[in-house]
Design an enzyme around this catalytic site. Structure first.
Site, PDB file in Angstrom:
ATOM      1  CG  ASN A  10      -8.009   1.277 -40.481  1.00  0.00           C
ATOM      2  OD1 ASN A  10      -8.292   2.245 -41.161  1.00  0.00           O
ATOM      3  ND2 ASN A  10      -7.536   1.172 -39.277  1.00  0.00           N
ATOM      4  NE  ARG A  17      -6.732  -2.879 -42.489  1.00  0.00           N
ATOM      5  CZ  ARG A  17      -7.390  -3.451 -41.099  1.00  0.00           C
ATOM      6  NH1 ARG A  17      -8.663  -3.615 -41.190  1.00  0.00           N
ATOM      7  NH2 ARG A  17      -6.558  -3.333 -40.192  1.00  0.00           N
ATOM      8  CE1 TYR A  22      -7.340  -7.936 -41.259  1.00  0.00           C
ATOM      9  CE2 TYR A  22      -5.924  -6.479 -42.522  1.00  0.00           C
ATOM     10  CZ  TYR A  22      -6.296  -7.159 -41.296  1.00  0.00           C
ATOM     11  OH  TYR A  22      -5.755  -6.731 -39.753  1.00  0.00           O
ATOM     12  CG  ASN A  73     -13.569  -7.561 -36.799  1.00  0.00           C
ATOM     13  OD1 ASN A  73     -12.756  -6.881 -36.142  1.00  0.00           O
ATOM     14  ND2 ASN A  73     -13.302  -7.902 -38.152  1.00  0.00           N
ATOM     15  CD  GLU A  97     -12.921 -10.883 -29.514  1.00  0.00           C
ATOM     16  OE1 GLU A  97     -13.048 -11.610 -28.418  1.00  0.00           O
ATOM     17  OE2 GLU A  97     -11.750 -10.091 -29.834  1.00  0.00           O
ATOM     18  CG  HIS A  99     -10.681 -10.634 -34.672  1.00  0.00           C
ATOM     19  ND1 HIS A  99     -10.583  -9.393 -34.225  1.00  0.00           N
ATOM     20  CD2 HIS A  99     -10.827 -11.253 -33.299  1.00  0.00           C
ATOM     21  CE1 HIS A  99     -10.843  -8.879 -33.127  1.00  0.00           C
ATOM     22  NE2 HIS A  99     -10.952 -10.010 -32.540  1.00  0.00           N
ATOM     23  NE  ARG A 106      -2.361 -10.090 -38.527  1.00  0.00           N
ATOM     24  CZ  ARG A 106      -2.940  -8.954 -38.765  1.00  0.00           C
ATOM     25  NH1 ARG A 106      -4.522  -9.012 -38.619  1.00  0.00           N
ATOM     26  NH2 ARG A 106      -2.250  -8.027 -39.215  1.00  0.00           N
TER      27      ARG A 106
HETATM   28  C1  DQA Z   1      -8.862  -7.408 -37.333  1.00  0.00           C
HETATM   29  C2  DQA Z   1      -7.646  -7.738 -36.563  1.00  0.00           C
HETATM   30  C3  DQA Z   1      -7.136  -6.452 -35.702  1.00  0.00           C
HETATM   31  O1  DQA Z   1      -5.946  -6.926 -35.214  1.00  0.00           O
HETATM   32  C4  DQA Z   1      -6.876  -5.622 -36.662  1.00  0.00           C
HETATM   33  O2  DQA Z   1      -6.515  -4.374 -36.062  1.00  0.00           O
HETATM   34  C5  DQA Z   1      -8.044  -5.237 -37.668  1.00  0.00           C
HETATM   35  C6  DQA Z   1      -8.854  -6.321 -38.194  1.00  0.00           C
HETATM   36  C7  DQA Z   1      -9.476  -8.753 -38.169  1.00  0.00           C
HETATM   37  O3  DQA Z   1     -10.514  -8.602 -38.656  1.00  0.00           O
HETATM   38  O4  DQA Z   1      -8.569  -9.546 -38.334  1.00  0.00           O
HETATM   39  O5  DQA Z   1      -8.354  -4.086 -37.971  1.00  0.00           O
HETATM   40  O6  DQA Z   1      -9.927  -7.253 -36.566  1.00  0.00           O
END
Ligand code: DQA
Length: 146
Positions: A10, A17, A22, A73, A97, A99, A106
């Site tokens: 996604n 989105r 985001y 990510n 990692e 995000h 969240r």
């Molecule tokens: C994400 C956070 C995840 O919980 C979510 O499922 C995503 C994007 C982020 O970049 O904030 O698809 O990895």
């Protein structure tokens, strides 16, 4: 130095989105930002996105032969995928990692990460800037460990 950015499911929909979470910038904007960084940092950077768990695992396995480190990510697979954890444990490549959103603030189902214990560090809630922080950290880490 060969680095790889992997974006999971996604993230190709960035821009449309859930923009309140985001942002409005698109996946192409992210790719452009990362390519610009790579050019000025003089790093060879591959940027990969997939919505499929198995393809992400294949890419991590391939990286064992082609890359010095990763920025990952894994999106929702972060919270569900023991198989991605196992691929990362197998290849033992250094990775950061990332995000975009503040996952720790969240929903409770986003609090667990299957990959955090293997990562050099986790960067969250910094938007696209988090990828640049991760790449800069990884580049410094690798240039001191070689
Ligand atoms: C994400 C956070 C995840 O919980 C979510 O499922 C995503 C994007 C982020 O970049 O904030 O698809 O990895």
């Amino acid at each position: 130095m060969n680095l790889l950015v992997i974006n999971g499911p996604n993230l190709n929909l960035l821009g449309m989105r859930e923009p309140k979470i985001y942002g409005h910038a698109t996946y192409s904007d992210l790719v452009q930002l990362l390519e610009d960084w790579a050019q000025s940092a003089k790093v060879h950077l591959e940027i990969y996105q997939s919505n499929h768990e198995g393809q992400i695992i294949d890419k991590i396995q391939e990286a064992y032969y082609t890359c010095d480190g990763l920025v990952l990510n894994a999106a929702a697979y972060t919270h569900t995928s023991l198989a991605i954890h196992d691929a990362l444990a197998a290849v033992q490549l250094p990775f950061v990692e990332v995000h975009i959103s503040s996952v720790s603030l969240r929903e409770s189902y986003r609090q667990w990460s299957y990959i955090e214990n293997l990562a050099l560090k986790t960067i969250e809630g910094q938007g696209f800037e988090g990828y640049l922080q991760a790449l800069t950290f990884l580049k410094n880490y690798l240039s001191h460990s070689h």
